[in-house]
Design an enzyme around this catalytic site. Structure first.
Site, PDB file in Angstrom:
ATOM      1  N   TRP A 169      -6.231   1.738  -6.921  1.00 20.60           N
ATOM      2  CA  TRP A 169      -6.058   3.377  -7.407  1.00 20.60           C
ATOM      3  C   TRP A 169      -6.994   3.993  -6.448  1.00 20.60           C
ATOM      4  O   TRP A 169      -8.367   4.025  -6.152  1.00 20.60           O
ATOM      5  CB  TRP A 169      -7.078   3.192  -8.590  1.00 20.60           C
ATOM      6  N   ASP A 170      -6.482   4.911  -5.501  1.00 19.81           N
ATOM      7  CA  ASP A 170      -6.860   5.570  -4.390  1.00 19.81           C
ATOM      8  C   ASP A 170      -7.133   6.934  -4.865  1.00 19.81           C
ATOM      9  O   ASP A 170      -6.582   7.584  -5.775  1.00 19.81           O
ATOM     10  CB  ASP A 170      -5.832   5.358  -3.323  1.00 19.81           C
ATOM     11  N   MET A 171      -7.990   7.704  -3.918  1.00 20.08           N
ATOM     12  CA  MET A 171      -8.217   9.070  -4.423  1.00 20.08           C
ATOM     13  C   MET A 171      -8.613   9.735  -2.866  1.00 20.08           C
ATOM     14  O   MET A 171      -9.672   9.397  -2.288  1.00 20.08           O
ATOM     15  CB  MET A 171      -9.235   9.191  -5.195  1.00 20.08           C
ATOM     16  N   ASN A 172      -7.755  10.612  -2.442  1.00 21.34           N
ATOM     17  CA  ASN A 172      -8.189  10.842  -0.557  1.00 21.34           C
ATOM     18  C   ASN A 172      -8.496  12.235  -0.252  1.00 21.34           C
ATOM     19  O   ASN A 172      -8.207  12.863   0.786  1.00 21.34           O
ATOM     20  CB  ASN A 172      -6.795  10.286   0.088  1.00 21.34           C
ATOM     21  N   ASP A 194       0.733  -1.446  -0.074  1.00 20.63           N
ATOM     22  CA  ASP A 194      -0.058  -0.173  -0.026  1.00 20.63           C
ATOM     23  C   ASP A 194       0.941   1.304   0.034  1.00 20.63           C
ATOM     24  O   ASP A 194       2.034   1.209  -0.400  1.00 20.63           O
ATOM     25  CB  ASP A 194      -0.991   0.042   1.115  1.00 20.63           C
ATOM     26  N   ASP A 195       0.367   2.329   0.399  1.00 23.14           N
ATOM     27  CA  ASP A 195       1.071   3.814   0.487  1.00 23.14           C
ATOM     28  C   ASP A 195       2.430   3.586   0.984  1.00 23.14           C
ATOM     29  O   ASP A 195       2.423   2.687   2.031  1.00 23.14           O
ATOM     30  CB  ASP A 195       0.013   4.567   1.015  1.00 23.14           C
ATOM     31  N   CYS A 228     -10.782   3.017  -4.856  1.00 20.64           N
ATOM     32  CA  CYS A 228     -10.801   3.313  -3.501  1.00 20.64           C
ATOM     33  C   CYS A 228     -10.679   4.832  -3.490  1.00 20.64           C
ATOM     34  O   CYS A 228     -10.228   5.486  -4.383  1.00 20.64           O
ATOM     35  CB  CYS A 228      -9.314   2.830  -3.078  1.00 20.64           C
ATOM     36  N   ARG A 237      -6.026  16.454   3.299  1.00 17.41           N
ATOM     37  CA  ARG A 237      -4.961  15.259   3.629  1.00 17.41           C
ATOM     38  C   ARG A 237      -3.685  15.701   3.109  1.00 17.41           C
ATOM     39  O   ARG A 237      -2.961  15.324   2.524  1.00 17.41           O
ATOM     40  CB  ARG A 237      -5.197  14.051   3.083  1.00 17.41           C
ATOM     41  N   ASP A 258     -12.789   2.626   5.076  1.00 22.70           N
ATOM     42  CA  ASP A 258     -11.454   2.268   5.435  1.00 22.70           C
ATOM     43  C   ASP A 258     -11.804   1.784   7.031  1.00 22.70           C
ATOM     44  O   ASP A 258     -11.025   1.743   7.795  1.00 22.70           O
ATOM     45  CB  ASP A 258     -10.915   3.708   5.700  1.00 22.70           C
TER      46      ASP A 258
HETATM   47  C1  DGJ Z   1      -7.035   5.517   2.030  1.00 19.37           C
HETATM   48  C2  DGJ Z   1      -7.188   4.178   1.654  1.00 19.37           C
HETATM   49  O1  DGJ Z   1      -8.760   3.942   1.917  1.00 19.37           O
HETATM   50  C3  DGJ Z   1      -6.477   3.341   2.593  1.00 19.37           C
HETATM   51  O2  DGJ Z   1      -7.056   1.789   2.671  1.00 19.37           O
HETATM   52  C4  DGJ Z   1      -4.916   3.447   2.266  1.00 19.37           C
HETATM   53  O3  DGJ Z   1      -4.694   3.006   1.054  1.00 19.37           O
HETATM   54  C5  DGJ Z   1      -4.603   4.668   2.660  1.00 19.37           C
HETATM   55  N1  DGJ Z   1      -5.502   5.697   1.925  1.00 19.37           N
HETATM   56  C6  DGJ Z   1      -3.338   5.080   2.046  1.00 19.37           C
HETATM   57  O4  DGJ Z   1      -2.636   6.422   2.146  1.00 19.37           O
END
Ligand code: DGJ
Length: 742
Positions: free
Chosen positions: A474-477, A363-364, A523, A440, A545
């Site tokens: 593929w995340d997007m936070n 992961d990250d 994600c 973030r 999460d």
């Molecule tokens: C948010 C994701 O939902 C988590 O599972 C994880 O991948 C973190 N980002 C990593 O920064």
């Protein structure tokens, strides 16, 4: 089947009918959506009849004085002609006029579904399509309503295309995807809202007067408001009652509304959120709305969900992973967060392999300088200190262990602390001179720009080709703020949100087609973009999460109304849980995660021997029944309602032709439980099944100092003796075994 009889169009699926007709003034009237009706020649009786315009309502014109658009169920409502309910379309013409009056122009029935140009859509063989073109009486612009009929799944999809046929440009201020009018009010509008780590909470509102709206302004479909909604008769249950399931194939700002008018009608609309939206359309240009998905069930929510699940599996998810069994994975996030390196990851991977994990996901934290969430997004080069042998070296070692290898990325984002930002500050979605806000610690890349999209495709292609990568998360936070693109002119800023989503689709389409073997998991801080748009490209989505089993039972119940288990990422994590600090037995954590795509997300190296044995056993069990868990029919039996006299239980079941697996999960524990039962669903009545429970070994320490009620000598809780006794004595669970008819 689609059939035209005179001025009426019958759209029939296996069990439902959708009927619309052309009125004598050329408007489209909505005649029926519900139980199947066989097409009949006697079409005149289907239309509404009025003798005069009632009260202070509006007469359409002198020749049609009794026609009153507010008092009819319409298939499409313009703006400003007397129907004062939620409009379907609002166009601002060059002279500032916003009134529109779209009249029937032509209809076409096709034997296949036509393609969309700018947005993802459902697909399938044997789909019949109806296209009805309407022409605005005053301005000559056209609106085409497009219906696709998926007979076997009882699904009808609906979308619209607006075209400007004039020399002058117009501004499109609203274009919905679907509108359904009902001839009664008082429907139950069921929506699913939430926040980070508490997605998909079911909420009911009986709408007797005015509007109930669920919408997102986050730039994503969002965890605040999932685009899936239901409209039901009050009192509808899992097995009984009329209900409609509605969804939108879209990942941006969306809008759904159920309005009860004071004339006794209800109107449901869904589409792109008109808030802040304005799209400039020049001569000859067209704008297409996302595709809306609708299903009707006369037999309660169970059938509604089955229709939606079948539809998503067969007509949304695509590519090599469409029907494939999804691997059991281990994800490094909750195991180590940013503190990763090759040695640590390999240790985790080895331990994972020993318990039967198939896919190891880094992961990250793997790229240059990424030790926390303040830095490096945008620079997709591996960190040489953490990964001395690169992504390639690590991936080879993971594969040598007999595991597949996966990686985390967040390509739409940029940190101020990054090389990319130094080089291209203009690539950020924000006003270049104004104060801006972050989420973030990161900013969003301006995906309305071609150069930005090209950079993402090129940097991701470089990464995906650099090693043997089997899976990508593929995340997007963060959500969108400061939506402004410095490349678009002042008059196009109302297009930014929608253009971002179209840009995203272009990028993910290019990459997923270029790397068809990679399993992509979507994600966005968990479930902030859990929608049918992303599912057109990514075969599964990380649901939340929040990995706490009890919270997850509610979250997954929420998703289950509109989405099948095969698209839901669900992990077993450590206890106390990192989001809630709650302790739940390992078996409970497994039971909940098994009703989705199972993964583990914890430091497996630190599990006790007996826990490792239990995990091994869980994975064997899951693999044995993986087809059933991921692709079987899913049933909600009870959903943890907390009342003083209930068991607070969650009861689920998956079933197929071979049998079923049920879950009975005690939510909040209460003493002296009221009577409990488990009524299996989905089995064949005439068939005899071998009914049994899972055989488990309990650690006696779970019973705390109650051990003293059976021990001959006093045992101090957590003392040497307690630990020794726990090692030697394991307690069997109760056994259930019977031959029972389904
Ligand atoms: C948010 C994701 O939902 C988590 O599972 C994880 O991948 C973190 N980002 C990593 O920064």
């Amino acid at each position: 089947m689609i059939k035209r009889i005179k001025d009426v169009f019958f759209l029939n699926t296996k069990n439902t009918s959708y009927i619309l007709g052309i009125t004598k003034t050329g408007h489209l009237e909505h005649l029926h959506y519900g139980r199947r009706v066989e097409p009949s020649e006697n079409t005149a009786t289907l239309f509404t009849r009025t003798r005069f315009a009632l009260g202070n309502t509006i007469s359409y014109d002198k020749e049609n004085a009794a026609v009153n658009l507010e008092m009819m169920p319409l298939e499409m409502s313009g703006y400003g002609k007397g129907d004062i309910r939620e409009p379907f379309i609002v166009v601002s013409h060059e002279d500032g006029c916003r009134t529109s009056d779209f009249i029937f122009n032509a209809a076409e029935i096709l034997d296949e579904k036509s393609e969309m140009r700018s947005l993802p859509a459902s697909y399938g063989k044997d789909v019949k399509e109806l296209r009805i073109t309407l022409l605005d009486r005053s301005y000559g612009d056209t609106l085409t309503l497009i219906y696709d009929v998926f007979e076997a799944e009882d699904v009808i999809t609906k979308r619209a295309e607006y075209k400007n046929n004039k020399e002058k440009e117009v501004r499109l201020l609203r274009l919905m995807s679907s509108m359904v009018d009902f001839t009664e009010s008082g429907y139950d509008f069921i929506t699913f809202g939430g926040a980070w780590a508490r997605e998909m909470n079911e909420s009911h509102e009986i709408v007797t007067n005015g509007r109930s709206v669920i919408s997102s302004m986050t730039g994503t479909s969002s965890n605040r408001a999932n685009p899936f909604t239901m409209v039901a008769r009050p009192g509808t249950t899992e097995e009984y009652g009329d209900c409609y399931g509605m969804n939108l194939i879209y990942s941006g700002n969306h809008y759904s509304c159920l309005e009860a008018s004071t004339m006794g009608f209800s109107r449901f609309v869904t589409g792109v959120n008109p808030e802040g939206f304005s799209f400039k359309i020049s001569e000859g240009e067209a704008f297409e709305s996302p595709e809306a998905v609708m299903t009707y069930s006369e037999a309660g929510f169970r059938r509604l969900s089955k229709n939606m699940h079948d539809f998503v599996r067969r007509h949304i998810v695509r590519g090599e992973w469409k029907d494939a069994l999804r691997p059991v994975l281990l994800n490094s996030w909750e195991a180590a967060y940013f503190d990763i390196n090759e040695a640590k990851l390999l240790k985790l991977a080895k331990a994972s392999k020993e318990v039967g994990i198939e896919l190891f996901v880094m992961d990250d934290g793997w790229f240059k300088g990424r030790n926390d969430d303040t830095t490096s997004l945008g620079d997709w080069e591996y960190d040489r200190k953490k990964l001395p042998n690169g992504v390639k070296g690590l991936s080879e070692k993971i594969h040598d262990l007999g595991l597949q290898f996966g990686i985390w990325v967040e390509p739409e984002m940029i940190n101020e602390k990054s090389d990319l930002y130094k080089k291209h500050p203009e690539w950020v979605l924000r006003h270049p001179e104004n104060h801006h806000s972050e989420g973030r610690n990161q900013m969003i890349l301006d995906l309305t720009r071609k150069d930005v999209r090209e950079y993402i495709v090129q940097s991701m292609s470089k990464l995906f080709s650099s090693a043997n990568i089997n899976y990508v998360k593929w995340d997007m936070n963060r959500i969108v703020s400061d939506a402004y693109s410095s490349e678009l002119g002042y008059d196009r800023q109302g297009e930014v949100y929608h253009r971002y989503v179209m840009g995203l689709y272009e990028v993910v389409k290019t990459l997923t087609e270029k790397y068809p073997r990679i399993l992509f998991e979507g994600c966005a801080s968990g479930g902030c973009r859990f929608d049918l748009g992303m599912l057109c490209y990514m075969s599964q989505i990380w649901a939340s999460d929040n990995t706490d089993a009890i919270s997850r039972a509610t979250i997954q119940t929420g998703y289950s109304y509109g989405y099948p288990q095969s698209v839901m990422g669900c992990h077993v994590s450590a206890c106390p849980n990192h989001q809630t600090l709650r302790n739940a037995p390992l078996e409970t954590r497994f039971a909940v995660a098994a009703y989705g795509v199972l993964g583990y997300e914890l430091n497996i190296c630190e599990l006790k021997k007996e826990e490792l044995e239990a995990v091994k056993d869980q994975i064997v069990f899951y693999k044995l029944h993986r087809e059933l868990f991921q692709y079987g029919d899913f049933y909600r039996i009870e959903k943890g309602e907390r009342t003083a006299f209930s068991n607070n239980a969650f009861k689920w079941m998956v079933a197929n032709e071979d049998g079923g697996i049920g879950m009975y999960l005690q939510g909040l524990a209460i003493p002296h439980n009221p009577f409990g039962s488990f009524k299996a669903v989905g089995l064949e009545p005439g068939k005899v099944y071998n009914f049994r429970n899972r055989r488990l070994k309990y650690n006696i320490k779970e019973f705390g100092d109650l051990i003293n009620t059976v021990a001959p000598i006093h045992i101090k809780r957590d003392g040497v003796l307690h630990n020794l006794a726990a090692k030697v004595v394991k307690m069997d669970n109760e056994k259930e075994e019977a031959l029972l008819p389904g």
